[in-house]
Write a protein that holds these residues in place. Structure first.
Motif, PDB file in Angstrom:
ATOM      1  N   ASN A 219      -9.077  12.083 -63.435  1.00  0.00           N
ATOM      2  CA  ASN A 219      -9.287  10.692 -63.101  1.00  0.00           C
ATOM      3  C   ASN A 219      -8.192  10.216 -62.155  1.00  0.00           C
ATOM      4  O   ASN A 219      -7.008  10.366 -62.454  1.00  0.00           O
ATOM      5  N   PRO A 220      -8.570   9.621 -61.038  1.00  0.00           N
ATOM      6  CA  PRO A 220      -7.564   9.094 -60.124  1.00  0.00           C
ATOM      7  C   PRO A 220      -6.767   7.978 -60.792  1.00  0.00           C
ATOM      8  O   PRO A 220      -7.320   7.158 -61.513  1.00  0.00           O
ATOM      9  N   ALA A 221      -5.471   7.981 -60.530  1.00  0.00           N
ATOM     10  CA  ALA A 221      -4.595   6.937 -61.074  1.00  0.00           C
ATOM     11  C   ALA A 221      -4.488   5.808 -60.063  1.00  0.00           C
ATOM     12  O   ALA A 221      -4.473   6.048 -58.855  1.00  0.00           O
ATOM     13  N   THR A 222      -4.413   4.582 -60.548  1.00  0.00           N
ATOM     14  CA  THR A 222      -4.214   3.436 -59.673  1.00  0.00           C
ATOM     15  C   THR A 222      -3.087   2.594 -60.236  1.00  0.00           C
ATOM     16  O   THR A 222      -2.778   2.653 -61.424  1.00  0.00           O
ATOM     17  N   GLY A 223      -2.451   1.824 -59.365  1.00  0.00           N
ATOM     18  CA  GLY A 223      -1.371   0.959 -59.800  1.00  0.00           C
ATOM     19  C   GLY A 223      -0.084   1.289 -59.081  1.00  0.00           C
ATOM     20  O   GLY A 223      -0.037   2.130 -58.187  1.00  0.00           O
ATOM     21  N   VAL A 224       0.960   0.635 -59.490  1.00  0.00           N
ATOM     22  CA  VAL A 224       2.282   0.844 -58.905  1.00  0.00           C
ATOM     23  C   VAL A 224       2.860   2.156 -59.431  1.00  0.00           C
ATOM     24  O   VAL A 224       2.843   2.414 -60.636  1.00  0.00           O
ATOM     25  N   ALA A 225       3.350   2.964 -58.516  1.00  0.00           N
ATOM     26  CA  ALA A 225       3.914   4.269 -58.891  1.00  0.00           C
ATOM     27  C   ALA A 225       5.434   4.221 -58.831  1.00  0.00           C
ATOM     28  O   ALA A 225       6.009   3.656 -57.912  1.00  0.00           O
ATOM     29  N   GLN A 226       6.065   4.829 -59.825  1.00  0.00           N
ATOM     30  CA  GLN A 226       7.504   5.049 -59.809  1.00  0.00           C
ATOM     31  C   GLN A 226       7.705   6.512 -59.449  1.00  0.00           C
ATOM     32  O   GLN A 226       7.306   7.407 -60.200  1.00  0.00           O
ATOM     33  N   VAL A 227       8.295   6.759 -58.281  1.00  0.00           N
ATOM     34  CA  VAL A 227       8.494   8.112 -57.788  1.00  0.00           C
ATOM     35  C   VAL A 227       9.949   8.498 -57.979  1.00  0.00           C
ATOM     36  O   VAL A 227      10.853   7.753 -57.605  1.00  0.00           O
ATOM     37  N   SER A 228      10.158   9.659 -58.571  1.00  0.00           N
ATOM     38  CA  SER A 228      11.508  10.165 -58.799  1.00  0.00           C
ATOM     39  C   SER A 228      11.642  11.522 -58.115  1.00  0.00           C
ATOM     40  O   SER A 228      10.914  12.455 -58.432  1.00  0.00           O
ATOM     41  N   LEU A 229      12.554  11.588 -57.141  1.00  0.00           N
ATOM     42  CA  LEU A 229      12.886  12.848 -56.470  1.00  0.00           C
ATOM     43  C   LEU A 229      14.357  13.115 -56.745  1.00  0.00           C
ATOM     44  O   LEU A 229      15.221  12.350 -56.320  1.00  0.00           O
ATOM     45  N   THR A 230      14.644  14.173 -57.464  1.00  0.00           N
ATOM     46  CA  THR A 230      16.013  14.490 -57.836  1.00  0.00           C
ATOM     47  C   THR A 230      16.439  15.795 -57.174  1.00  0.00           C
ATOM     48  O   THR A 230      16.072  16.877 -57.627  1.00  0.00           O
ATOM     49  N   PRO A 231      17.189  15.710 -56.037  1.00  0.00           N
ATOM     50  CA  PRO A 231      17.660  16.946 -55.404  1.00  0.00           C
ATOM     51  C   PRO A 231      18.829  17.549 -56.184  1.00  0.00           C
ATOM     52  O   PRO A 231      19.628  16.829 -56.786  1.00  0.00           O
ATOM     53  N   ILE A 232      18.894  18.865 -56.191  1.00  0.00           N
ATOM     54  CA  ILE A 232      19.985  19.590 -56.855  1.00  0.00           C
ATOM     55  C   ILE A 232      20.606  20.531 -55.826  1.00  0.00           C
ATOM     56  O   ILE A 232      19.895  21.288 -55.173  1.00  0.00           O
ATOM     57  N   ASP A 233      21.918  20.467 -55.677  1.00  0.00           N
ATOM     58  CA  ASP A 233      22.647  21.322 -54.736  1.00  0.00           C
ATOM     59  C   ASP A 233      23.148  22.555 -55.481  1.00  0.00           C
ATOM     60  O   ASP A 233      24.112  22.479 -56.237  1.00  0.00           O
ATOM     61  N   PRO A 234      22.522  23.715 -55.272  1.00  0.00           N
ATOM     62  CA  PRO A 234      22.921  24.914 -56.006  1.00  0.00           C
ATOM     63  C   PRO A 234      24.180  25.591 -55.468  1.00  0.00           C
ATOM     64  O   PRO A 234      24.631  26.577 -56.029  1.00  0.00           O
ATOM     65  N   SER A 235      24.766  25.045 -54.381  1.00  0.00           N
ATOM     66  CA  SER A 235      25.943  25.693 -53.807  1.00  0.00           C
ATOM     67  C   SER A 235      27.236  25.287 -54.512  1.00  0.00           C
ATOM     68  O   SER A 235      28.302  25.778 -54.171  1.00  0.00           O
ATOM     69  N   GLY A 236      27.145  24.419 -55.524  1.00  0.00           N
ATOM     70  CA  GLY A 236      28.337  23.986 -56.244  1.00  0.00           C
ATOM     71  C   GLY A 236      28.100  23.922 -57.730  1.00  0.00           C
ATOM     72  O   GLY A 236      27.316  24.687 -58.293  1.00  0.00           O
ATOM     73  N   ALA A 237      28.748  22.956 -58.364  1.00  0.00           N
ATOM     74  CA  ALA A 237      28.695  22.830 -59.825  1.00  0.00           C
ATOM     75  C   ALA A 237      27.288  22.544 -60.344  1.00  0.00           C
ATOM     76  O   ALA A 237      26.971  22.871 -61.491  1.00  0.00           O
ATOM     77  N   GLU A 238      26.402  21.965 -59.508  1.00  0.00           N
ATOM     78  CA  GLU A 238      25.050  21.642 -59.957  1.00  0.00           C
ATOM     79  C   GLU A 238      24.215  22.883 -60.269  1.00  0.00           C
ATOM     80  O   GLU A 238      23.144  22.781 -60.853  1.00  0.00           O
ATOM     81  N   ILE A 239      24.691  24.070 -59.889  1.00  0.00           N
ATOM     82  CA  ILE A 239      23.945  25.293 -60.184  1.00  0.00           C
ATOM     83  C   ILE A 239      23.748  25.451 -61.693  1.00  0.00           C
ATOM     84  O   ILE A 239      22.764  26.032 -62.144  1.00  0.00           O
ATOM     85  N   GLY A 240      24.645  24.873 -62.486  1.00  0.00           N
ATOM     86  CA  GLY A 240      24.513  24.932 -63.940  1.00  0.00           C
ATOM     87  C   GLY A 240      23.330  24.137 -64.469  1.00  0.00           C
ATOM     88  O   GLY A 240      22.939  24.298 -65.617  1.00  0.00           O
ATOM     89  N   LEU A 241      22.726  23.279 -63.633  1.00  0.00           N
ATOM     90  CA  LEU A 241      21.552  22.507 -64.037  1.00  0.00           C
ATOM     91  C   LEU A 241      20.270  23.332 -63.982  1.00  0.00           C
ATOM     92  O   LEU A 241      19.240  22.909 -64.482  1.00  0.00           O
ATOM     93  N   PHE A 242      20.329  24.503 -63.350  1.00  0.00           N
ATOM     94  CA  PHE A 242      19.143  25.342 -63.219  1.00  0.00           C
ATOM     95  C   PHE A 242      18.834  26.027 -64.543  1.00  0.00           C
ATOM     96  O   PHE A 242      19.733  26.509 -65.224  1.00  0.00           O
ATOM     97  N   PRO A 243      17.541  26.087 -64.900  1.00  0.00           N
ATOM     98  CA  PRO A 243      17.163  26.725 -66.166  1.00  0.00           C
ATOM     99  C   PRO A 243      17.174  28.248 -66.101  1.00  0.00           C
ATOM    100  O   PRO A 243      16.986  28.903 -67.110  1.00  0.00           O
ATOM    101  N   GLY A 244      17.391  28.812 -64.947  1.00  0.00           N
ATOM    102  CA  GLY A 244      17.419  30.267 -64.802  1.00  0.00           C
ATOM    103  C   GLY A 244      17.045  30.660 -63.393  1.00  0.00           C
ATOM    104  O   GLY A 244      16.643  29.825 -62.583  1.00  0.00           O
TER     105      GLY A 244
END
Length: 194
Positions: free
Chosen positions: A1-26
């Motif tokens: 079913n197509p969704a209608t209404g106001v959308a909340q869009v979340s784009l979360t970039p992760i930089d794997p070249s530093g400490a954020e690599i620990g956020l990766f699940p594998g």
């Protein structure tokens, strides 16, 4: 079913070249029944909420997503370059990266002096721009310093120092392990008893 209404869009970039690599699940991936270890370059978690429902892309459709390339990796890519088997989606059930789609290197829409990876994704989830690695097995033995015996079931972890990746192995009953890592790379190795 197509969704209608106001959308909340979340784009979360992760930089794997530093400490954020620990956020990766594998860093394990599979495509066509073949398993591989991945080196990560850019990642984005994509979520769209309409009302109280998670939205997704209609079957058979895609959206174009931009993946920022960290400054430390800009020189590794050329504008116009197409990278095959470079875009992976996390299977939340298995914890393994799947898909292996293509991306193209273009000027970033955020900062045209920088490069970014662009790919067409068929669903909203965690997406990672990765390259399957040529690997080798490193073998070793974890010793319990108190007893001098092999540390059974010790967790052994390798962190790439000249590439963005990690590997994990569990030692056998004698403390011995074999772990896949990037061939020819430099790693930091650690172990802990369970």
């Amino acid at each position: 079913n197509p969704a209608t209404g106001v959308a909340q869009v979340s784009l979360t970039p992760i930089d794997p070249s530093g400490a954020e690599i620990g956020l990766f699940p594998g860093f394990n991936a599979t495509k066509g029944g073949t398993d591989s270890l991945l080196e990560s370059y850019a990642a984005v978690e994509i979520a769209v909420l309409i009302g109280d429902r998670n939205a997704n892309i209609a079957s058979g459709k895609t959206i174009r997503v931009e993946f920022p390339i960290p400054d430390s990796q800009q020189s590794q890519f050329t504008l116009g370059q197409t990278l095959v088997d470079f875009l992976w989606s996390l299977n939340e059930t298995t914890g393994v990266w799947e898909e292996g789609l293509s991306v193209v290197v273009e000027a970033s829409t955020i900062d045209s002096s920088k490069k970014a990876l662009f790919g067409e994704v068929p669903h909203l989830s965690r997406w990672n721009c990765d390259k399957p690695l040529q690997t080798t097995c490193i073998r070793g033995r974890v010793i319990d310093m108190a007893t001098g015996q092999g540390a059974a079931n010790a967790i052994v972890e390798a962190q790439g120092t000249d590439y963005n990746g990690q590997s994990t192995a569990v030692a056998d009953e004698n403390g011995e392990y074999c772990m896949e890592v990037k061939r020819g790379a430099t790693i930091n190795l650690s172990a802990r008893a369970m």
